[in-house]
Every structure is written in structure tokens, then in C-alpha cells.
Scaffold this motif. Sequence first.
Motif, PDB file in Angstrom:
ATOM      1  N   ARG A  92     -25.766 -86.067  40.362  1.00 39.97           N
ATOM      2  CA  ARG A  92     -25.463 -85.172  41.579  1.00 39.97           C
ATOM      3  C   ARG A  92     -24.453 -83.897  41.111  1.00 39.97           C
ATOM      4  O   ARG A  92     -24.569 -82.780  41.711  1.00 39.97           O
ATOM      5  CB  ARG A  92     -24.513 -85.975  42.605  1.00 39.97           C
ATOM      6  N   LEU A  93     -23.767 -84.218  40.007  1.00 41.71           N
ATOM      7  CA  LEU A  93     -23.211 -82.748  39.379  1.00 41.71           C
ATOM      8  C   LEU A  93     -24.093 -81.680  38.925  1.00 41.71           C
ATOM      9  O   LEU A  93     -23.791 -80.608  39.115  1.00 41.71           O
ATOM     10  CB  LEU A  93     -22.066 -83.445  38.307  1.00 41.71           C
ATOM     11  N   ALA A  94     -24.996 -82.401  38.172  1.00 39.96           N
ATOM     12  CA  ALA A  94     -26.282 -81.466  37.711  1.00 39.96           C
ATOM     13  C   ALA A  94     -26.767 -80.919  38.877  1.00 39.96           C
ATOM     14  O   ALA A  94     -26.969 -79.709  38.732  1.00 39.96           O
ATOM     15  CB  ALA A  94     -26.947 -82.490  36.905  1.00 39.96           C
ATOM     16  N   GLU A  95     -26.991 -81.391  39.788  1.00 42.72           N
ATOM     17  CA  GLU A  95     -27.788 -80.799  40.961  1.00 42.72           C
ATOM     18  C   GLU A  95     -26.908 -79.510  41.663  1.00 42.72           C
ATOM     19  O   GLU A  95     -27.638 -78.701  42.107  1.00 42.72           O
ATOM     20  CB  GLU A  95     -28.094 -81.668  42.197  1.00 42.72           C
ATOM     21  N   ILE A  96     -25.661 -79.711  41.614  1.00 40.57           N
ATOM     22  CA  ILE A  96     -24.636 -78.881  42.221  1.00 40.57           C
ATOM     23  C   ILE A  96     -24.382 -77.748  41.265  1.00 40.57           C
ATOM     24  O   ILE A  96     -24.702 -76.456  41.476  1.00 40.57           O
ATOM     25  CB  ILE A  96     -23.102 -79.486  42.462  1.00 40.57           C
ATOM     26  N   VAL A  97     -24.441 -77.963  39.935  1.00 35.61           N
ATOM     27  CA  VAL A  97     -24.103 -76.907  38.927  1.00 35.61           C
ATOM     28  C   VAL A  97     -25.386 -76.003  38.497  1.00 35.61           C
ATOM     29  O   VAL A  97     -25.272 -74.831  38.381  1.00 35.61           O
ATOM     30  CB  VAL A  97     -23.371 -77.713  37.575  1.00 35.61           C
ATOM     31  N   ALA A  98     -26.434 -76.683  38.248  1.00 41.82           N
ATOM     32  CA  ALA A  98     -27.557 -75.984  37.765  1.00 41.82           C
ATOM     33  C   ALA A  98     -28.038 -74.681  38.628  1.00 41.82           C
ATOM     34  O   ALA A  98     -28.217 -73.668  37.790  1.00 41.82           O
ATOM     35  CB  ALA A  98     -28.776 -77.036  37.690  1.00 41.82           C
ATOM     36  N   PRO A  99     -27.977 -74.719  39.884  1.00 35.96           N
ATOM     37  CA  PRO A  99     -28.470 -73.197  40.427  1.00 35.96           C
ATOM     38  C   PRO A  99     -27.449 -72.403  40.325  1.00 35.96           C
ATOM     39  O   PRO A  99     -27.627 -70.983  40.231  1.00 35.96           O
ATOM     40  CB  PRO A  99     -28.435 -73.897  41.880  1.00 35.96           C
ATOM     41  N   GLN A 100     -26.113 -72.874  40.352  1.00 36.63           N
ATOM     42  CA  GLN A 100     -24.838 -71.591  40.116  1.00 36.63           C
ATOM     43  C   GLN A 100     -25.068 -71.006  38.634  1.00 36.63           C
ATOM     44  O   GLN A 100     -24.906 -69.874  38.588  1.00 36.63           O
ATOM     45  CB  GLN A 100     -23.707 -72.212  40.428  1.00 36.63           C
ATOM     46  N   ALA A 101     -25.297 -72.241  37.647  1.00 37.08           N
ATOM     47  CA  ALA A 101     -25.408 -71.644  36.123  1.00 37.08           C
ATOM     48  C   ALA A 101     -26.522 -70.462  36.225  1.00 37.08           C
ATOM     49  O   ALA A 101     -26.468 -69.735  35.263  1.00 37.08           O
ATOM     50  CB  ALA A 101     -25.599 -72.681  35.545  1.00 37.08           C
ATOM     51  N   SER A 102     -27.806 -70.848  36.829  1.00 33.50           N
ATOM     52  CA  SER A 102     -28.864 -69.881  36.635  1.00 33.50           C
ATOM     53  C   SER A 102     -28.431 -68.428  37.285  1.00 33.50           C
ATOM     54  O   SER A 102     -28.909 -67.188  36.691  1.00 33.50           O
ATOM     55  CB  SER A 102     -30.041 -70.237  37.375  1.00 33.50           C
ATOM     56  N   GLU A 103     -27.615 -68.408  38.181  1.00 31.50           N
ATOM     57  CA  GLU A 103     -27.145 -67.182  38.686  1.00 31.50           C
ATOM     58  C   GLU A 103     -26.228 -66.523  37.828  1.00 31.50           C
ATOM     59  O   GLU A 103     -26.215 -65.297  37.859  1.00 31.50           O
ATOM     60  CB  GLU A 103     -26.389 -67.256  40.133  1.00 31.50           C
ATOM     61  N   PHE A 104     -25.525 -66.929  36.933  1.00 33.51           N
ATOM     62  CA  PHE A 104     -24.541 -66.491  35.929  1.00 33.51           C
ATOM     63  C   PHE A 104     -25.355 -65.623  34.830  1.00 33.51           C
ATOM     64  O   PHE A 104     -24.816 -64.831  34.020  1.00 33.51           O
ATOM     65  CB  PHE A 104     -23.610 -67.383  35.422  1.00 33.51           C
ATOM     66  N   CYS A 105     -26.660 -66.310  34.433  1.00 32.76           N
ATOM     67  CA  CYS A 105     -27.249 -66.023  33.402  1.00 32.76           C
ATOM     68  C   CYS A 105     -28.510 -65.012  33.883  1.00 32.76           C
ATOM     69  O   CYS A 105     -29.146 -64.665  32.782  1.00 32.76           O
ATOM     70  CB  CYS A 105     -27.906 -67.113  32.770  1.00 32.76           C
ATOM     71  N   TRP A 106     -28.676 -64.288  35.027  1.00 29.80           N
ATOM     72  CA  TRP A 106     -29.703 -63.665  35.305  1.00 29.80           C
ATOM     73  C   TRP A 106     -29.869 -62.414  34.580  1.00 29.80           C
ATOM     74  O   TRP A 106     -30.848 -61.756  34.151  1.00 29.80           O
ATOM     75  CB  TRP A 106     -29.652 -63.418  36.841  1.00 29.80           C
ATOM     76  N   GLY A 107     -28.475 -61.627  34.274  1.00 30.86           N
ATOM     77  CA  GLY A 107     -28.707 -60.510  33.407  1.00 30.86           C
ATOM     78  C   GLY A 107     -29.304 -60.753  31.991  1.00 30.86           C
ATOM     79  O   GLY A 107     -29.784 -59.840  31.665  1.00 30.86           O
ATOM     80  N   LEU A 108     -29.411 -61.815  31.384  1.00 31.64           N
ATOM     81  CA  LEU A 108     -29.823 -62.084  30.258  1.00 31.64           C
ATOM     82  C   LEU A 108     -31.336 -62.075  30.151  1.00 31.64           C
ATOM     83  O   LEU A 108     -32.049 -61.528  29.120  1.00 31.64           O
ATOM     84  CB  LEU A 108     -29.292 -63.364  29.544  1.00 31.64           C
ATOM     85  N   TYR A 109     -31.929 -62.323  31.399  1.00 26.64           N
ATOM     86  CA  TYR A 109     -33.485 -62.352  31.311  1.00 26.64           C
ATOM     87  C   TYR A 109     -33.959 -61.442  32.446  1.00 26.64           C
ATOM     88  O   TYR A 109     -34.957 -61.445  32.616  1.00 26.64           O
ATOM     89  CB  TYR A 109     -33.647 -63.877  31.772  1.00 26.64           C
ATOM     90  N   TYR A 110     -33.141 -60.378  32.795  1.00 23.05           N
ATOM     91  CA  TYR A 110     -33.615 -59.595  33.836  1.00 23.05           C
ATOM     92  C   TYR A 110     -34.701 -58.288  32.933  1.00 23.05           C
ATOM     93  O   TYR A 110     -34.464 -57.853  31.726  1.00 23.05           O
ATOM     94  CB  TYR A 110     -32.351 -58.864  34.344  1.00 23.05           C
ATOM     95  N   GLN A 111     -35.741 -58.171  33.458  1.00 23.63           N
ATOM     96  CA  GLN A 111     -36.610 -57.378  32.944  1.00 23.63           C
ATOM     97  C   GLN A 111     -37.055 -56.172  34.052  1.00 23.63           C
ATOM     98  O   GLN A 111     -37.287 -56.583  35.207  1.00 23.63           O
ATOM     99  CB  GLN A 111     -37.810 -57.796  32.554  1.00 23.63           C
TER     100      GLN A 111
END
Length: 50
Positions: free
Chosen positions: A17-36
Motif C-alpha cells: 500500500r505504501l508503494a501504491e501511494i508513493v510511486a505516482p508521486q515519485a514519478s512527478e518529481f522526476c519528470w524533468g530528467l526525462y522531459y524531451q
Amino acid sequence: MKEHKKSQTKEKNLLCRLAEIVAPQASEFCWGLYYQPKEPDNISELQTNR
């Protein structure tokens, strides 16, 4: 032994459950690294050199 299995199951469910909560938020913090950008930098220079 049964108590140990029950506690393991509870811990695994909590971790899942913790992984389900944290995973979507973590991907939003890293969007800048993969933005093209839609258009690469200096695309007009590359097109005029042909």
C-alpha cells in the motif's frame, strides 16, 4: 508459527500500500530528467544545412 505468518502478511500488505501511494508521486518529481521537447534545439540550422 501462524502468528509469524500473519505478521509477515500484514507487513507485506502495508509495504504494498505504501508503494501504491508513493510511486505516482515519485514519478512527478522526476519528470524533468526525462522531459524531451517536441522540437530539438537548433532544428532550423539542421534543416537549412541539407
